[in-house]
Design a protein around this motif. Sequence first.
Motif, PDB file in Angstrom:
ATOM      1  N   ALA A 351      41.235  42.437  57.338  1.00 14.16           N
ATOM      2  CA  ALA A 351      40.762  43.120  56.131  1.00 14.16           C
ATOM      3  C   ALA A 351      41.726  44.223  55.728  1.00 14.16           C
ATOM      4  O   ALA A 351      42.027  44.410  54.533  1.00 14.16           O
ATOM      5  N   LEU A 352      42.250  44.969  56.694  1.00 12.63           N
ATOM      6  CA  LEU A 352      43.207  46.029  56.380  1.00 12.63           C
ATOM      7  C   LEU A 352      44.488  45.445  55.817  1.00 12.63           C
ATOM      8  O   LEU A 352      45.040  45.960  54.830  1.00 12.63           O
ATOM      9  N   GLU A 357      47.389  44.631  49.202  1.00  9.25           N
ATOM     10  CA  GLU A 357      47.591  43.910  47.943  1.00  9.25           C
ATOM     11  C   GLU A 357      46.369  44.006  47.044  1.00  9.25           C
ATOM     12  O   GLU A 357      46.497  44.205  45.829  1.00  9.25           O
ATOM     13  N   ALA A 358      45.182  43.871  47.627  1.00  9.17           N
ATOM     14  CA  ALA A 358      43.950  43.886  46.829  1.00  9.17           C
ATOM     15  C   ALA A 358      43.787  45.203  46.082  1.00  9.17           C
ATOM     16  O   ALA A 358      43.264  45.222  44.964  1.00  9.17           O
ATOM     17  N   PRO A 362      46.362  45.256  41.480  1.00 10.34           N
ATOM     18  CA  PRO A 362      45.687  45.471  40.194  1.00 10.34           C
ATOM     19  C   PRO A 362      46.126  46.749  39.484  1.00 10.34           C
ATOM     20  O   PRO A 362      46.112  46.804  38.251  1.00 10.34           O
ATOM     21  N   ILE A 363      46.527  47.772  40.235  1.00  8.94           N
ATOM     22  CA  ILE A 363      46.998  49.004  39.612  1.00  8.94           C
ATOM     23  C   ILE A 363      48.294  48.742  38.852  1.00  8.94           C
ATOM     24  O   ILE A 363      48.460  49.178  37.707  1.00  8.94           O
ATOM     25  N   ALA A 364      49.226  48.006  39.468  1.00 11.32           N
ATOM     26  CA  ALA A 364      50.487  47.693  38.793  1.00 11.32           C
ATOM     27  C   ALA A 364      50.240  46.869  37.538  1.00 11.32           C
ATOM     28  O   ALA A 364      50.831  47.119  36.480  1.00 11.32           O
ATOM     29  N   LYS A 365      49.368  45.877  37.639  1.00 12.04           N
ATOM     30  CA  LYS A 365      49.065  45.061  36.450  1.00 12.04           C
ATOM     31  C   LYS A 365      48.419  45.898  35.364  1.00 12.04           C
ATOM     32  O   LYS A 365      48.711  45.731  34.172  1.00 12.04           O
ATOM     33  N   TYR A 417      40.504  52.129  43.278  1.00 14.23           N
ATOM     34  CA  TYR A 417      40.571  50.820  43.917  1.00 14.23           C
ATOM     35  C   TYR A 417      39.209  50.162  43.842  1.00 14.23           C
ATOM     36  O   TYR A 417      38.216  50.715  44.309  1.00 14.23           O
ATOM     37  N   ARG A 418      39.186  48.961  43.269  1.00 11.77           N
ATOM     38  CA  ARG A 418      37.919  48.248  43.077  1.00 11.77           C
ATOM     39  C   ARG A 418      37.911  46.873  43.723  1.00 11.77           C
ATOM     40  O   ARG A 418      36.909  46.165  43.656  1.00 11.77           O
ATOM     41  N   GLU A 419      39.019  46.474  44.327  1.00 11.47           N
ATOM     42  CA  GLU A 419      39.121  45.162  44.941  1.00 11.47           C
ATOM     43  C   GLU A 419      39.398  45.305  46.433  1.00 11.47           C
ATOM     44  O   GLU A 419      39.921  46.320  46.890  1.00 11.47           O
ATOM     45  N   GLY A 420      39.067  44.271  47.187  1.00  7.09           N
ATOM     46  CA  GLY A 420      39.344  44.275  48.614  1.00  7.09           C
ATOM     47  C   GLY A 420      38.163  44.735  49.443  1.00  7.09           C
ATOM     48  O   GLY A 420      37.168  45.257  48.925  1.00  7.09           O
TER      49      GLY A 420
END
Length: 567
Positions: A351-352, A357-358, A362-365, A417-420
């Motif tokens: 998970a870590l 990436e998770a 999304p921040i870069a995108k 952060y909203r993913e992962g």
Amino acid sequence: MNPYDIAGEATDVLVVGAGPAGLSLAINCRRFGLSVRVIDRHPEPDRTSRALAVWSGSLEALSAVGVAEDICAEGLTIGRVTVGDGARVLLDEETGVDHAGPFPQPVILPQWRTEQILADRLAALGVRVERGVALVAIDQERDRVFATLHHGEDTPERAVAGFVVGCDGGASAVRHLLEIEAEDFSDPETHVFCDGRIEGPLQPGTLYLWSGEGGSIALSPIDGETWRMTARRQAAPPPAPSGSHPGPDADGAATGEPPPEPPPTREEMQHYLTLSGPPGLSIASVSWLAAYRAGEFVAERYREGRCYLVGDAAHVLSPTGGQGLNMGIMDAANLAWKLAQIARGRGDVQALADSYEAERRPIAKAVIESSLVRLLAGFAGGIVARTTRDVAVKALSRLAPLRRRMLADLADSAAGYREGALAGLRRMVTAGTPTVGERALDAPYHDPETGKAGSLWPMLCGLDAREIGKSDGPKSDGPMHTLLLFGDATATRAIALSVEEFGPAVRIIQLDAVTDPDGEAARRYNVDPGGWVLVRPDQVVGTRGGPLDVGLVDSYAELALRPPEAR
């Protein structure tokens, strides 16, 4: 016969690339007790100015490694952002308004100096950059990575590392060796740069984003006299004069790329300034001219086994807002503590590993796809694009919350952060901000022994409130989480007991009538007496809750703290 010199001892982390992202990652890893090697294919550091802006989010991350104060002391503070079109000022906003952090305003410092400060800090921790060393092959096994390194004409070395992290720029050798494709967001364009003295009505300490018939430009002060001008090249330039300086190569791009773009002339830059800049400006003298051609992209994945991508190796952004350097520093802060936990077998290692990436991709995108950034800082020309931009900016000028959001987006301090797996705990938290995955906040803090007023932030960085900017080297106990307990010790006793098993890996800070006498910390964190907030080593909220929410602490611990034998 073995054709390689085999490294006798494995390194925990091999960092490829000694730009701001690679150096930041290496420093963080050393602070967390990991062994580190840093290699860079260039024989000498680049001494050109390149990226300038160090935004608030990066300064917060750099404060954890003890260099933010040096950068602020040497850099030039940006106090305002002004947006205009032709003769019209569309937006003029002070930076840092309502910013609940220790570094509310961005700082301008040439990239070479930022890198030098970071390299000096890394050297103080026992690691020096190995220059003139190129990565040419990667071979992964379940628990280690073999990296083939070329040292000029010497026999190739086959180094062994627990992890390999590519921080080697937009044409990353690590990314290519891992065969990771990139998701393109724009066609390649040539951007031109000019550092020099500009005569005319420019206000010191102000960042200008301006549009006109020739597109858009950005003007940033470097010091009291020198300004950086950035524009998009509108047509093919004349042949470059002999001896001209090549354009920047995005933190050490791999060889085999197209030849560098010829730098602009002073006349070319003046042409863009006249067409698209604030009225009445002229370039009086030039100290640096450069050009490079690149498009915006994000790597399709940030990890392959035990190899990771950070900074420009993972994403290349438009140079206008100066966010590329800053995104890399924030990537490094996110990844380093997770590598340390994985190396120690703490938490759910899968998970870590996946969460980097998770959380960061999304921040870069979002930065690339942001219509706001494209409207305010893009290089699009044409009457339709300009009209659309003007309407949006005029709306912003009337709405203070949107203006503050725009500056927060540029500062990389508002992104959450909203993913992962780690961010998934957000669903379990019912109330309160900042919530899971959002940046922790600074607040006043009174020393319980002396009563002296200070700041909470240094302790969120794992430093003592009286030792901000200092560090005693690698910490053998690894990354430190911080548990903020609000109210008296009796009300928060159950939560305090729930983290005792982690010893020094979780630092407890009691915010009560003595340490938070005005209740400002409680107000900023929207916490009632008995509430608590658990902050990750990268100064991000891990989870939060009330006096009886021991289960939330336990859920987070399973993911990021508890060793396998205790699970």
